[in-house]
Structure formats: C-alpha cells, structure tokens
Design a protein around this motif. Structure first.
Motif, PDB file in Angstrom:
ATOM      1  N   ILE A  65       0.841  -1.199   0.000  1.00 36.76           N
ATOM      2  CA  ILE A  65       0.000   0.000   0.000  1.00 36.76           C
ATOM      3  C   ILE A  65       0.881   1.256   0.000  1.00 36.76           C
ATOM      4  N   VAL A  66       1.883   1.269   0.858  1.00 40.42           N
ATOM      5  CA  VAL A  66       2.764   2.431   0.968  1.00 40.42           C
ATOM      6  C   VAL A  66       3.511   2.677  -0.335  1.00 40.42           C
ATOM      7  N   PHE A  67       4.066   1.606  -0.914  1.00 38.42           N
ATOM      8  CA  PHE A  67       4.871   1.783  -2.120  1.00 38.42           C
ATOM      9  C   PHE A  67       4.025   2.041  -3.367  1.00 38.42           C
ATOM     10  N   GLU A  68       2.774   1.573  -3.362  1.00 41.63           N
ATOM     11  CA  GLU A  68       1.878   1.913  -4.474  1.00 41.63           C
ATOM     12  C   GLU A  68       1.356   3.342  -4.354  1.00 41.63           C
ATOM     13  N   GLY A  69       1.385   3.865  -3.119  1.00 43.39           N
ATOM     14  CA  GLY A  69       0.838   5.188  -2.866  1.00 43.39           C
ATOM     15  C   GLY A  69      -0.573   5.080  -2.330  1.00 43.39           C
ATOM     16  N   ALA A  70      -0.716   5.136  -1.016  1.00 42.09           N
ATOM     17  CA  ALA A  70      -2.031   4.937  -0.401  1.00 42.09           C
ATOM     18  C   ALA A  70      -3.070   5.890  -0.965  1.00 42.09           C
ATOM     19  N   SER A  71      -2.657   7.105  -1.309  1.00 42.39           N
ATOM     20  CA  SER A  71      -3.602   8.102  -1.801  1.00 42.39           C
ATOM     21  C   SER A  71      -4.107   7.802  -3.204  1.00 42.39           C
ATOM     22  N   THR A  72      -3.548   6.759  -3.843  1.00 45.31           N
ATOM     23  CA  THR A  72      -3.998   6.377  -5.192  1.00 45.31           C
ATOM     24  C   THR A  72      -4.917   5.160  -5.177  1.00 45.31           C
ATOM     25  N   ILE A  73      -5.108   4.551  -4.002  1.00 43.93           N
ATOM     26  CA  ILE A  73      -5.820   3.273  -3.910  1.00 43.93           C
ATOM     27  C   ILE A  73      -7.249   3.482  -3.440  1.00 43.93           C
ATOM     28  N   ALA A  74      -8.198   3.066  -4.270  1.00 40.13           N
ATOM     29  CA  ALA A  74      -9.619   3.213  -3.938  1.00 40.13           C
ATOM     30  C   ALA A  74     -10.107   2.091  -3.041  1.00 40.13           C
ATOM     31  N   ALA A  75      -9.696   0.849  -3.322  1.00 40.56           N
ATOM     32  CA  ALA A  75     -10.287  -0.293  -2.626  1.00 40.56           C
ATOM     33  C   ALA A  75      -9.358  -1.485  -2.625  1.00 40.56           C
ATOM     34  N   ILE A  76      -9.576  -2.341  -1.650  1.00 37.59           N
ATOM     35  CA  ILE A  76      -8.991  -3.682  -1.613  1.00 37.59           C
ATOM     36  C   ILE A  76     -10.151  -4.657  -1.662  1.00 37.59           C
ATOM     37  N   ILE A  77     -10.135  -5.568  -2.630  1.00 35.14           N
ATOM     38  CA  ILE A  77     -11.206  -6.560  -2.767  1.00 35.14           C
ATOM     39  C   ILE A  77     -10.661  -7.938  -2.439  1.00 35.14           C
ATOM     40  N   ILE A  78     -11.371  -8.660  -1.581  1.00 33.26           N
ATOM     41  CA  ILE A  78     -10.914  -9.976  -1.123  1.00 33.26           C
ATOM     42  C   ILE A  78     -12.105 -10.926  -1.065  1.00 33.26           C
ATOM     43  N   GLU A  79     -11.951 -12.123  -1.625  1.00 36.33           N
ATOM     44  CA  GLU A  79     -12.920 -13.186  -1.370  1.00 36.33           C
ATOM     45  C   GLU A  79     -12.801 -13.561   0.110  1.00 36.33           C
TER      46      GLU A  79
END
Length: 449
Positions: A206-220
């Motif tokens: 999350i940190v390296f992707e840039g938290a401010s760019t991430i809308a959602a985490i989807i998990i079964e």
C-alpha cells in the motif's frame, strides 16, 4: 431460409449434436468439448439421458445452495411469472424491495442498501466503480489467488491463470499475496505468523503503491476456486484496520461464500469484520434465475444522494430472480439451513477429511468451513510438491483426471481445481448422501494415489 420449430424435449443424442454444432462453451477449446447432456435433477443429484445419476458435489458452480428443483423455489418462480413477469428497474417492485430488505437486515453493520446486478462479475465491476467514485482514486488491490469474474475489470482483479490470456486489462489493478499458511509466501511457521507477515506485506505494498492512489482492496472472504483458503484469525480485521488507516474501501467478495456456504449467511460473520461494500450472487437464489448485487454502506450510498450513479442494467433486480431470492430466505429459516450446514461441516466433513490426512500420504492438507472444503493432494508430504503443477497441461493433469473419472464412474460429479478436490455440495444434502459422496472421494484418492 425456412426454420422448423421443434419441441425442446429432445433425446440425449440430439441434445449433444445440437450442443456441439451451435453452443460456444466458456473456458473451453470448442472441438474438445463433450458436454454431458443432463435430463433431470432433484435435490443434491442430477441424471443424464442414459439414466446415470450423479451426486452434485460442486453445487454446479457453487451456486445451487438449496439444490435442484427445490419445490418452494420453483413455486415462487411460477407465482411471480403469473403475477408480473418483468418490470424495469426504474419502477418499484415488491419482490425486489422485499429482497433488498432481507439482504440488508442479514448483512453486518451499516450495509443498508442494495444495487442489484445480473451476477457476480458485474457485481464486482460495480463495487469497484462505486469505490472509485466515492474515494476519487483509481487503483484497486486484489489477491493473486482469487477469482472475481470474467468481465473487463473483474478479470483483471482475478489473480489466477484465467486472467493471463485477457491481459493487458485494467491497468489500475494491483495484485498482492494473501495468507496461505500451507504454502506460505512469507516463510511463516504457523497461522499466527502467516497473518502478521501477510498484513505487513500488504501494508508495505500500500505504501509503495501510494495509499492516496488506492480506492479499494477486494478480497474473497474465503478464497473459492483458488483453494478454499480460510484466512487466519485476525487477518480480515487487520485488512479492515489498514483500510481505515489509509482511507481505502474494503470490498468483500461474497459471490461464492454468501448465503450459507460457510454456515453463516455471509462468511464475514465468521471473522467479525464489516466491509464497506459486499458483493453477492450464486446462492442468493441458487441460480434459478441470474441475480447478483452489491450491498453498500450508508457512507458509500450517500456519495450518490444528489449525484447520479453512472451505471445500471436492464435486468437489475429482475422480479423473477428476486421472488426466488425472497423465498430462499424463508427456506433458510424453515429448514434451518445455516444450523445444519454448520453441523454437517463440523460433525461429518471435518472429521472425515482429518482421517484422510492420517491415512493417505498424498493428502497434504484439508481445510474449510461449513460445506466448503478442499483436499489438497501432494506428491511428497515433506516437500509439499503438488500432485500436479500449478496450471497443469493435459499430460501433467492426468492424476487429477483419473480421480475425476473414478468419482464419476461411482456416481459423483466432483469439483476439481488444480491439485485439489473441492467439496461444496448443496446445503440441503442429506447426511447419508454426504457420507456416500465422501466415501467415493476417498476411494478415488486411494485408487489414484
């Protein structure tokens, strides 16, 4: 051209001929398809045109939770067709409204609103769209061991080999490793360590992707076709905490696990966690008419309070599908479906599979909840080398094909994925049939391994 209309009640050979000539099958090389013509079905079994009956140990595609031809579901469908066969989603409809009420009352926390779709893939598509619009961000994170559907963004979210021929897909999707203690990507020694390291890995990504760019985490909630992977205690609450920390929405994909499969109405109840969005399909009405949907939290719903949501479907909340869904809730209550699912899982499946681990060196691990289990087969229990490799070709897959053939010859239609036998019969299966099916699986393992 003159077209002759004939009765749909055809002999089995003619059904096969027409299928081979005109039906384009999913996930298949068309010239290699030899689909079994099915004549009738009832309860936990179906019968072909030659009179061979098979126990349905995969609930078709893990959607037939209340079994084939359940008389109350059939009657609900017939009654609704006689009353109002269809109405477009801009109108209010009693079946649709009532099913939305029932779903939201069963869902946890503030999940109080339902957007109906035609199935699970478009439910996940719309959940992602809602998350992006709500947060103003684009990226979505999903696990490598996952399946979320075959439409554009859903297949990009999918982590397994079915995604590969469809790449490049949605460039805003980022994959990560979820917990899998038996085959840990984090060199964990036990479930507690696996949980801690998987969460650390996720936060770092999350940190390296840039938290401010991430809308959602989807998990079964429990990973389905990629292994029946039950998350270790604390993992999903940990994901929830990370989402809260970084302003990310948590989407629970309950397409396969919802509506009783794990012994609770929704699988998130097993882990004491509340998502922001939750998708469903399959078991909501056992697939009698296609139906899926997204359950939205109040906060996400309010994003569209005075701004139009840019999405919809002609058949959203189709009355025929919703009427069967409403009756599904009544059947769950009257037939004590959740209670018996937990009982059969705890008292029949779990101890039987535990004995397989003790008796057969090729059984590496068994895992599951309710009536949702996997038997993982290995060549070497010490090294945990799978009986067949990841994404095997036809020759490499021969050991699993033999197991499948042995099951079918004994009257059971198995669900086989990679090096695993999945056990997901209809929730209405009798204990006698469940034990008979498990015995068939054991004999197939004994013969092939």
């Amino acid at each position: 051209m003159t077209t002759t209309i004939v009765s749909a009640d055809l002999p089995g050979q003619r059904v096969s001929e027409l299928d081979n000539k005109h039906v384009f099958h999913s996930w298949s090389a068309q010239d290699l398809v030899d689909a079994l013509p099915v004549s009738t079905a009832s309860g936990a079994s179906f019968t072909d045109y030659e009179g061979n009956t098979y126990l349905d140990f995969g609930s078709q595609l893990v959607n037939l939770n209340l079994g084939h031809q359940h008389p109350r579901l059939v009657q609900a469908l017939q009654d609704q067709a006689g009353k109002l066969a269809t109405i477009q989603p801009a109108f209010a409809n009693d079946a649709r409204s009532e099913l939305a009420r029932l779903i939201t009352e069963a869902a946890p926390g503030s999940l109080n609103h339902v957007f109906f779709t035609n199935g699970g893939a478009d439910a996940n598509e719309h959940a992602v769209r809602m998350a992006r619009l709500h947060t103003g961000r684009k990226k979505v994170m999903s696990q490598y061991r996952s399946y979320h559907g075959a439409t554009a963004t859903a297949i990009s979210l999918t982590g397994d080999p079915r995604r590969w021929p469809n790449d490049p897909g949605d460039p805003s999707v980022v994959h990560f490793f979820g917990p899998y203690t038996y085959r840990s990507a984090f060199w964990a020694g036990d479930a507690e360590e696996e949980c801690q390291r998987a969460l650390q890995h996720l936060e770092e990504q999350i940190v390296f992707e840039g938290a401010s760019t991430i809308a959602a985490i989807i998990i079964e909630t429990v990973v389905g076709t990629n292994g029946i992977l039950v998350p270790p205690e604390g993992y999903l609450p940990g994901v929830r905490a990370l989402c809260d920390k970084y302003g990310i929405l948590y989407i629970a994909d309950e397409v396969m696990t919802g509506f009783g499969r794990t012994g609770t109405m929704f699988a998130v109840e097993n882990f004491n966690v509340e998502p922001d969005l939750m998708t469903f399909a399959k078991g909501v009405n056992s697939g009698y008419v296609p139906l899926g949907g997204v359950v939205l939290s109040d906060a996400v719903r309010d994003t569209f309070a005075t701004t139009a949501y840019p999405g919809g479907l002609t058949y959203s909340g189709h009355p025929l599908a919703c009427a069967v869904g409403v009756e599904t809730f009544a059947v769950f209550k009257d037939e004590h479906i959740l209670e018996r699912t937990r009982q059969l899982g705890d008292e029949v499946v779990a101890p039987f599979l535990a004995e397989l681990v003790e008796k057969y060196e090729c059984v590496g691990e068994v895992r599951g909840l309710g009536l949702f289990w996997a038997v993982e087969l290995v060549r070497d229990r010490t090294t945990r080398e799978p009986l067949v490799p990841f994404n095997p070709n036809a020759e490499e897959n021969i050991p699993m094909l033999r197991i499948g053939a042995a099951c079918k010859a004994a009257g059971l239609w198995p669900m086989i994925q990679q090096n695993r036998i999945h056990i997901a019969p209809p929730l209405i299966i009798s204990e006698k049939d469940l034990r008979r099916g498990l015995a068939i699986i054991e004999e197939a393992i004994n013969t092939a391994c």
